[in-house]
Write a protein that holds these residues in place. Structure first.
Motif, PDB file in Angstrom:
ATOM      1  N   ALA A 176      41.994  33.739  17.234  1.00  0.00           N
ATOM      2  CA  ALA A 176      41.393  33.602  18.577  1.00  0.00           C
ATOM      3  C   ALA A 176      42.765  34.169  19.137  1.00  0.00           C
ATOM      4  CB  ALA A 176      41.062  32.348  19.024  1.00  0.00           C
ATOM      5  N   LEU A 177      43.678  33.917  19.518  1.00  0.00           N
ATOM      6  CA  LEU A 177      44.671  34.162  20.168  1.00  0.00           C
ATOM      7  C   LEU A 177      45.482  35.881  19.616  1.00  0.00           C
ATOM      8  CD1 LEU A 177      46.519  31.085  19.854  1.00  0.00           C
ATOM      9  CD2 LEU A 177      45.570  31.647  22.103  1.00  0.00           C
ATOM     10  N   THR A 178      44.070  35.675  18.523  1.00  0.00           N
ATOM     11  CA  THR A 178      45.281  37.507  18.533  1.00  0.00           C
ATOM     12  C   THR A 178      44.601  38.843  18.647  1.00  0.00           C
ATOM     13  OG1 THR A 178      46.146  37.160  16.028  1.00  0.00           O
ATOM     14  CG2 THR A 178      45.229  39.336  16.255  1.00  0.00           C
ATOM     15  N   VAL A 179      43.091  38.185  18.509  1.00  0.00           N
ATOM     16  CA  VAL A 179      42.450  39.203  19.573  1.00  0.00           C
ATOM     17  C   VAL A 179      42.407  39.489  20.602  1.00  0.00           C
ATOM     18  CG1 VAL A 179      39.646  39.819  19.527  1.00  0.00           C
ATOM     19  CG2 VAL A 179      40.745  38.748  17.430  1.00  0.00           C
ATOM     20  N   VAL A 188      43.399  48.365  18.570  1.00  0.00           N
ATOM     21  CA  VAL A 188      43.168  48.039  17.745  1.00  0.00           C
ATOM     22  C   VAL A 188      43.002  46.629  16.957  1.00  0.00           C
ATOM     23  CG1 VAL A 188      41.794  48.929  15.242  1.00  0.00           C
ATOM     24  CG2 VAL A 188      42.612  50.484  17.205  1.00  0.00           C
ATOM     25  N   VAL A 189      42.105  45.822  16.826  1.00  0.00           N
ATOM     26  CA  VAL A 189      42.246  44.170  16.005  1.00  0.00           C
ATOM     27  C   VAL A 189      41.530  44.107  14.543  1.00  0.00           C
ATOM     28  CG1 VAL A 189      40.643  42.901  17.426  1.00  0.00           C
ATOM     29  CG2 VAL A 189      42.478  42.391  16.392  1.00  0.00           C
ATOM     30  N   ILE A 190      41.835  44.185  13.941  1.00  0.00           N
ATOM     31  CA  ILE A 190      41.090  44.265  12.779  1.00  0.00           C
ATOM     32  C   ILE A 190      41.832  42.574  11.339  1.00  0.00           C
ATOM     33  CG2 ILE A 190      41.634  45.611   9.749  1.00  0.00           C
ATOM     34  CD1 ILE A 190      40.480  47.107  12.111  1.00  0.00           C
ATOM     35  N   ASP A 191      40.531  42.807  11.106  1.00  0.00           N
ATOM     36  CA  ASP A 191      40.578  41.273  10.811  1.00  0.00           C
ATOM     37  C   ASP A 191      41.491  41.046   9.065  1.00  0.00           C
ATOM     38  OD1 ASP A 191      40.278  38.124   9.591  1.00  0.00           O
ATOM     39  OD2 ASP A 191      38.011  38.634   9.448  1.00  0.00           O
ATOM     40  N   GLY A 192      42.560  39.928   8.810  1.00  0.00           N
ATOM     41  CA  GLY A 192      42.892  39.327   7.304  1.00  0.00           C
ATOM     42  C   GLY A 192      41.239  40.196   5.953  1.00  0.00           C
ATOM     43  N   VAL A 193      42.432  40.155   4.683  1.00  0.00           N
ATOM     44  CA  VAL A 193      41.364  40.195   3.642  1.00  0.00           C
ATOM     45  C   VAL A 193      40.814  39.327   3.506  1.00  0.00           C
ATOM     46  CG1 VAL A 193      42.800  42.081   2.768  1.00  0.00           C
ATOM     47  CG2 VAL A 193      43.797  39.255   1.995  1.00  0.00           C
ATOM     48  N   CYS A 194      39.659  39.727   2.281  1.00  0.00           N
ATOM     49  CA  CYS A 194      39.536  37.980   1.696  1.00  0.00           C
ATOM     50  C   CYS A 194      39.967  38.426  -0.017  1.00  0.00           C
ATOM     51  CB  CYS A 194      37.790  38.421   1.883  1.00  0.00           C
ATOM     52  SG  CYS A 194      36.489  36.976   1.251  1.00  0.00           S
ATOM     53  N   GLY A 210      34.592  37.089  11.713  1.00  0.00           N
ATOM     54  CA  GLY A 210      35.658  37.852  12.306  1.00  0.00           C
ATOM     55  C   GLY A 210      35.404  38.827  13.351  1.00  0.00           C
ATOM     56  N   LEU A 211      33.584  39.436  13.089  1.00  0.00           N
ATOM     57  CA  LEU A 211      32.146  40.281  13.908  1.00  0.00           C
ATOM     58  C   LEU A 211      32.871  39.011  14.671  1.00  0.00           C
ATOM     59  CD1 LEU A 211      30.756  42.104  14.625  1.00  0.00           C
ATOM     60  CD2 LEU A 211      29.379  41.201  13.280  1.00  0.00           C
ATOM     61  N   GLU A 212      32.244  37.641  14.449  1.00  0.00           N
ATOM     62  CA  GLU A 212      31.808  36.521  16.195  1.00  0.00           C
ATOM     63  C   GLU A 212      33.123  36.753  16.728  1.00  0.00           C
ATOM     64  OE1 GLU A 212      30.465  32.141  16.224  1.00  0.00           O
ATOM     65  OE2 GLU A 212      30.949  33.492  14.642  1.00  0.00           O
ATOM     66  N   PHE A 213      35.034  36.762  15.868  1.00  0.00           N
ATOM     67  CA  PHE A 213      35.615  36.303  16.728  1.00  0.00           C
ATOM     68  C   PHE A 213      36.237  38.163  17.539  1.00  0.00           C
ATOM     69  CE2 PHE A 213      36.403  32.264  14.185  1.00  0.00           C
ATOM     70  CZ  PHE A 213      37.818  31.614  15.333  1.00  0.00           C
ATOM     71  N   ALA A 231      28.334  46.808   6.169  1.00  0.00           N
ATOM     72  CA  ALA A 231      27.266  46.622   7.005  1.00  0.00           C
ATOM     73  C   ALA A 231      27.576  45.305   7.882  1.00  0.00           C
ATOM     74  CB  ALA A 231      26.356  45.632   6.340  1.00  0.00           C
ATOM     75  N   VAL A 232      27.540  44.717   7.623  1.00  0.00           N
ATOM     76  CA  VAL A 232      28.304  43.386   8.674  1.00  0.00           C
ATOM     77  C   VAL A 232      28.756  44.406  10.077  1.00  0.00           C
ATOM     78  CG1 VAL A 232      30.343  41.391   9.761  1.00  0.00           C
ATOM     79  CG2 VAL A 232      28.743  41.785   7.330  1.00  0.00           C
ATOM     80  N   PHE A 233      29.594  45.220  10.356  1.00  0.00           N
ATOM     81  CA  PHE A 233      30.077  45.336  11.008  1.00  0.00           C
ATOM     82  C   PHE A 233      29.705  46.941  12.257  1.00  0.00           C
ATOM     83  CE2 PHE A 233      34.359  42.892   9.788  1.00  0.00           C
ATOM     84  CZ  PHE A 233      34.427  42.496  10.843  1.00  0.00           C
ATOM     85  N   THR A 234      28.651  47.575  11.615  1.00  0.00           N
ATOM     86  CA  THR A 234      27.450  48.165  12.287  1.00  0.00           C
ATOM     87  C   THR A 234      26.451  47.607  12.985  1.00  0.00           C
ATOM     88  OG1 THR A 234      28.002  49.074   9.929  1.00  0.00           O
ATOM     89  CG2 THR A 234      26.111  50.235  11.969  1.00  0.00           C
ATOM     90  N   PRO A 235      26.863  48.413  14.545  1.00  0.00           N
ATOM     91  CA  PRO A 235      25.851  48.260  15.344  1.00  0.00           C
ATOM     92  C   PRO A 235      24.453  47.678  14.898  1.00  0.00           C
ATOM     93  CG  PRO A 235      27.051  49.364  16.246  1.00  0.00           C
ATOM     94  CD  PRO A 235      27.291  49.673  15.020  1.00  0.00           C
ATOM     95  N   SER A 236      23.756  46.602  15.125  1.00  0.00           N
ATOM     96  CA  SER A 236      22.376  46.710  14.702  1.00  0.00           C
ATOM     97  C   SER A 236      21.219  47.289  15.142  1.00  0.00           C
ATOM     98  CB  SER A 236      21.466  44.656  14.359  1.00  0.00           C
ATOM     99  OG  SER A 236      21.841  44.174  15.827  1.00  0.00           O
TER     100      SER A 236
END
Length: 289
Positions: A176-179, A188-194, A210-213, A231-236
């Motif tokens: 949250a602090l990073t975003v 730009v802010v990119i989440d870490g790997v899974c 990550g999208l929620e954050f 699919a997750v990060f594409t606007p619906s």
């Protein structure tokens, strides 16, 4: 320099020393390709990987994909040569690891002085020392090439002695602090790997988190993760329809000078219009391929 709006949903790390993987990357549906000289490359292959990354950038052929070179840290025996080679190659961005402070960002910026103006600087957020200084680090964007943060949750977990489990509870405050720090400066802010390559349910849950954050996208370690991430990060369709409604409402003559309107039974403000425009810009670029 604030980066232009564009899809950065899927950010795939590839060892620059793997010629087949780099060639295949030109056909993958990832938005960003990171040619890695750091963690993914053994010490005795560093020089070869550096030459391969420069050659790949100069050869081009990546189409709409952004190409980033991740260099070794300046305090390693490879860092200075990596930065000099990356500056000469002129990728879309150079990603640097393990920064501790704003002074580190300035050091890397100076090392890229010879790079083309369009080459941006992205930094890994992966040390305990940088966490209390995220705002100061992000503020370097006002005076340097800095334009992006990328989470390094594996290295952060190592330093914290934390465990990476489903839900990522130990890291939620830092995410949250990073975003927040990134958004304050337009980065730009990119989440870490899974790390669970073959656990699709876990990956989707982590990407959705990550999208929620508020992350722009997620770092990937295998091409098999690209489709789910996109699919997750594409606007619906619903998000796009809502965004169009908001923009259209503020474009009406009777909305001139108004800071808030009612759209489909909800109150929206100018900030929602700006968010809507961002969604539509990203959606249009995705649709254009």
């Amino acid at each position: 320099m604030q980066p232009p709006p564009r899809p950065r949903r899927s950010v795939l790390y590839l060892p620059a020393s793997n010629a087949k993987a780099v060639a295949k990357a030109r056909e993958l549906d990832a938005d960003v390709i990171i040619l890695d000289l750091e963690d993914a490359v053994a010490p005795d292959a560093k020089a070869e990987a550096r030459s391969a990354a420069v050659a790949a950038v100069r050869e081009g052929g990546f189409g709409r994909r952004e190409v980033v070179i991740r260099c070794n840290a300046l305090d390693t025996e490879w860092g200075a040569d990596d930065l000099a080679a990356a500056a000469a190659a002129g990728p879309d961005a150079v990603l640097v690891p393990k920064i501790l402070s704003a002074d580190d960002v300035r050091r890397y910026d100076a090392a890229l002085a010879a790079a083309p103006a369009q080459t941006q600087l992205w930094v890994m957020i992966e040390t305990c020392a940088v966490v209390p200084q995220l705002s100061e680090v992000a503020a370097c964007a006002r005076e340097t090439r800095l334009s992006g943060f990328a989470m390094g949750t594996n290295d952060l977990a190592k330093e914290m002695r934390a465990r990476i489990l489903p839900g990522r509870a130990p890291f939620l405050p830092i995410l949250a602090l990073t975003v927040a720090a990134a958004r304050a400066q337009g980065l730009v802010v990119i989440d870490g790997v899974c790390n669970a390559i073959h656990d699709e349910a876990l990956f989707q849950a982590e990407a959705a988190q990550g999208l929620e954050f508020g992350f722009d996208g997620k770092s990937l370690i295998h091409p098999a993760q690209i489709d789910a991430c996109n699919a997750v990060f594409t606007p619906s369709a619903d998000e796009i329809a809502w965004a169009r409604s908001v923009v259209a409402a503020f474009a009406q003559p009777d909305a001139s000078g108004k800071g808030a309107l009612r759209v489909e039974g909800k109150m929206v403000e100018l900030l929602h219009r700006d968010q809507a425009k961002q969604i539509l810009a990203i959606a249009d670029m995705i649709a254009a391929g």
